[in-house]
Design an enzyme around this catalytic site. Structure first.
Site, mmCIF file in Angstrom:
data_model
loop_
_atom_site.group_PDB
_atom_site.id
_atom_site.type_symbol
_atom_site.label_atom_id
_atom_site.label_comp_id
_atom_site.label_asym_id
_atom_site.label_seq_id
_atom_site.Cartn_x
_atom_site.Cartn_y
_atom_site.Cartn_z
ATOM 1 N N ARG A 80 12.995 9.110 9.786
ATOM 2 C CA ARG A 80 12.395 10.424 9.514
ATOM 3 C C ARG A 80 10.974 10.280 8.988
ATOM 4 O O ARG A 80 10.667 9.336 8.255
ATOM 5 C CB ARG A 80 13.219 11.169 8.472
ATOM 6 C CG ARG A 80 14.636 11.510 8.942
ATOM 7 C CD ARG A 80 15.348 12.391 7.942
ATOM 8 N NE ARG A 80 15.195 11.879 6.588
ATOM 9 C CZ ARG A 80 15.213 12.634 5.507
ATOM 10 N NH1 ARG A 80 15.390 13.927 5.603
ATOM 11 N NH2 ARG A 80 15.075 12.095 4.301
ATOM 12 N N SER A 144 15.096 1.182 3.449
ATOM 13 C CA SER A 144 16.372 0.991 2.756
ATOM 14 C C SER A 144 17.108 -0.279 3.167
ATOM 15 O O SER A 144 18.190 -0.229 3.767
ATOM 16 C CB SER A 144 17.236 2.224 2.967
ATOM 17 O OG SER A 144 16.475 3.338 2.619
ATOM 18 N N ASP A 198 15.956 3.471 -0.833
ATOM 19 C CA ASP A 198 16.444 4.862 -0.861
ATOM 20 C C ASP A 198 17.155 5.227 -2.172
ATOM 21 O O ASP A 198 17.079 6.364 -2.630
ATOM 22 C CB ASP A 198 17.345 5.186 0.349
ATOM 23 C CG ASP A 198 18.449 4.177 0.579
ATOM 24 O OD1 ASP A 198 18.516 3.175 -0.140
ATOM 25 O OD2 ASP A 198 19.261 4.389 1.511
HETATM 26 C C1 GLC Z 1 22.100 -1.199 2.538
HETATM 27 C C2 GLC Z 1 20.727 -1.727 2.152
HETATM 28 C C3 GLC Z 1 20.248 -1.087 0.871
HETATM 29 C C4 GLC Z 1 20.322 0.435 0.973
HETATM 30 C C5 GLC Z 1 21.739 0.864 1.365
HETATM 31 C C6 GLC Z 1 21.860 2.373 1.542
HETATM 32 O O1 GLC Z 1 23.022 -1.613 1.599
HETATM 33 O O2 GLC Z 1 20.772 -3.132 2.009
HETATM 34 O O3 GLC Z 1 18.923 -1.485 0.576
HETATM 35 O O4 GLC Z 1 19.962 1.012 -0.240
HETATM 36 O O5 GLC Z 1 22.098 0.241 2.589
HETATM 37 O O6 GLC Z 1 21.037 2.846 2.559
#
Ligand code: GLC
Length: 452
Positions: A80, A144, A198
């Site tokens: 996004r 993330s 995130d």
């Molecule tokens: C995975 C990623 C992490 C992220 C999570 C939620 O665990 O390694 O960095 O926060 O997904 O998206």
């Protein structure tokens, strides 16, 4: 409504066995919390640990951050781009948002391919929303995945998770990789002001207007959490200690001291990141459908369900989705009509009531285990920060598992009641919608103001 059906004895026995197998008992919960604390301690001290405990170079915001930012949100199959405005009074609004679906070939091709796609998406977003190509604009990047941050706007990718494998990116600074792609696409007026996970975006966005929020959690495709830690406890920190606290991205998805079933082992073995993300593989939306599919396949092999439909039913790995489970568990009608429709769509017609009831129960086993483990992990963070539960704690949670799965939040709350009795009231779970986009913009604003 309780539906009573007469299950065949063999099926009943197997169901009892599965109940025990998937149950996260009171005793399991206490052991997990103890192990969580010990892994947290090791991670903060720089020792080998399944919890990476990554300093995020940012603390919670004050609520007076201001400005307009572009935010990127990359963490699953949807990418996004958002334009976010902060009014300096604790309110953030999304002015524009575009969603782009990342194809498997871009997720699993080369890094250049993936980041070219990202840069192209940013370009079309800027064109569509008449964002000038001349004036400098600050960009906040929610990325993330596990990143070892070296600054508020710099960090190297440790490892890919959630099915991404794009080559040549692990070990690289993500901001440099993005900047190079922007350059290739002729975008020269965008400055990356912040890089954030995130969970950190979620915590920052929620605490922008709810000061008691001290945990950010994602329960979606992946799963992870962050919380503010005292700098004095981050003993591995070698930089200057300008602040008292810093948010820690725990990467809890990789926690590995959990009771595992044979189904979980199969999923782990077949995944591109075997041995890693063990908690995530028991908890997150990416895997729940697949766990259920493994259980159903086992029942089919044992001739205990869908007898006349052979082994071909639900044979495709990852073909059963957590959304399907939501639909199945959410069907509270007398004849389980929604479940019936779902089965018919999958080529299973005229199924008896007890198979439908069984399917619903199986979904519950898998989803309740996920909710209980998530609540246990949250309890571990709360008792780490506040062992006697003296304060109120708001947990900001984003992700469709938490938002949409029927009964998920209630099961999490039951764990708090089991553990903390009356004091469970001090814990509030709140949906933090869009945290990853808004939060990154707030972080960029914090970074911009501290630069000034
Ligand atoms: C995975 C990623 C992490 C992220 C999570 C939620 O665990 O390694 O960095 O926060 O997904 O998206």
């Amino acid at each position: 409504m309780a539906i009573s059906t007469n299950l065949p004895v063999a099926c009943k026995e197997f169901e009892n066995y599965l109940n025990k197998l998937f149950n996260i008992s009171d005793c399991d919960i206490r052991t997990i919390i103890k192990d969580f604390h010990s892994e947290m301690q090791k991670g903060l001290s720089g020792y080998e640990s399944s919890l990476k405990m990554i300093p995020a170079f940012v603390d919670r915001p004050k609520g007076n951050e201001k400005g307009k930012f572009i935010a990127l949100d990359l963490g699953g199959t949807n990418f996004r781009v958002l334009e976010v405005e902060l009014d300096g009074k604790g309110n953030s609004s999304v002015l524009a948002v575009s969603k782009f679906v990342i194809k498997k070939k871009d997720m699993q091709g080369t890094g250049d391919q993936l980041f070219d796609f990202i840069a192209d998406s940013i370009k079309s977003f800027m064109q569509e929303n008449s964002i000038s190509c001349d004036k400098q604009i600050e960009l906040a990047f929610t990325f993330s995945f596990p990143v070892e941050q070296t600054n508020i706007a710099a960090g190297t990718l440790i490892v890919w998770t959630k099915g991404f494998t794009a080559k040549g990116v692990v070990g690289e600074d993500i901001v440099i990789v993005l900047n190079e792609a922007l350059k290739r696409k002729g975008i020269s007026n965008v400055k990356v002001a912040a890089l954030a996970n995130d969970t950190v975006g979620t915590l920052v966005a929620k605490s922008y207007n709810v000061p008691s929020c001290d945990i950010g959690v994602i329960l979606g495709t992946g799963s992870n959490a962050c919380y503010p830690e005292k700098m004095s406890n981050i003993t591995k920190w070698r930089g200057v200690r300008k602040k008292d606290n810093m948010i820690i991205n725990m990467e809890w998805g990789n926690f590995d001291k959990l009771p595992i079933t044979t189904y979980d082992k199969e999923i782990d073995k077949a995944s591109p990141n075997t041995g890693r993300q063990r908690l995530e593989k028991l908890v997150s939306g990416m895997y729940l459908g697949e766990i259920l599919r493994q259980v159903i396949s086992d029942l089919i092999q044992r001739d205990l369900i869908f007898k006349d439909y052979g082994t071909n039913v639900f044979h495709k790995p990852y073909g059963l989705l957590t959304e399907h489970m939501s639909l199945i568990e959410g069907d509270n009608s007398d004849n389980l009509g929604e479940i019936e429709n779902f089965l018919v769509e999958n080529g299973i017609a005229n199924i008896n009531l007890h198979s439908k009831v069984l399917l619903k129960k199986l979904c519950h086993l898998v989803s309740a285990r996920s909710a209980r483990i998530s609540a246990t992990a949250i309890s571990a963070i709360i008792t780490w920060m506040d062992p006697e539960l003296k304060k109120n704690h708001t947990v900001g949670i984003d992700g469709s598992l938490f938002e949409k799965y029927p009964g998920f939040k209630g099961i999490m709350e039951e764990v708090f009641e089991e553990l903390f009795k009356d004091k469970a009231k001090k814990i509030t779970l709140e949906l933090a919608k869009d945290g990853s986009g808004k939060g990154a913009a707030i972080i960029a604003a914090v970074a911009a103001s501290s630069e000034k």
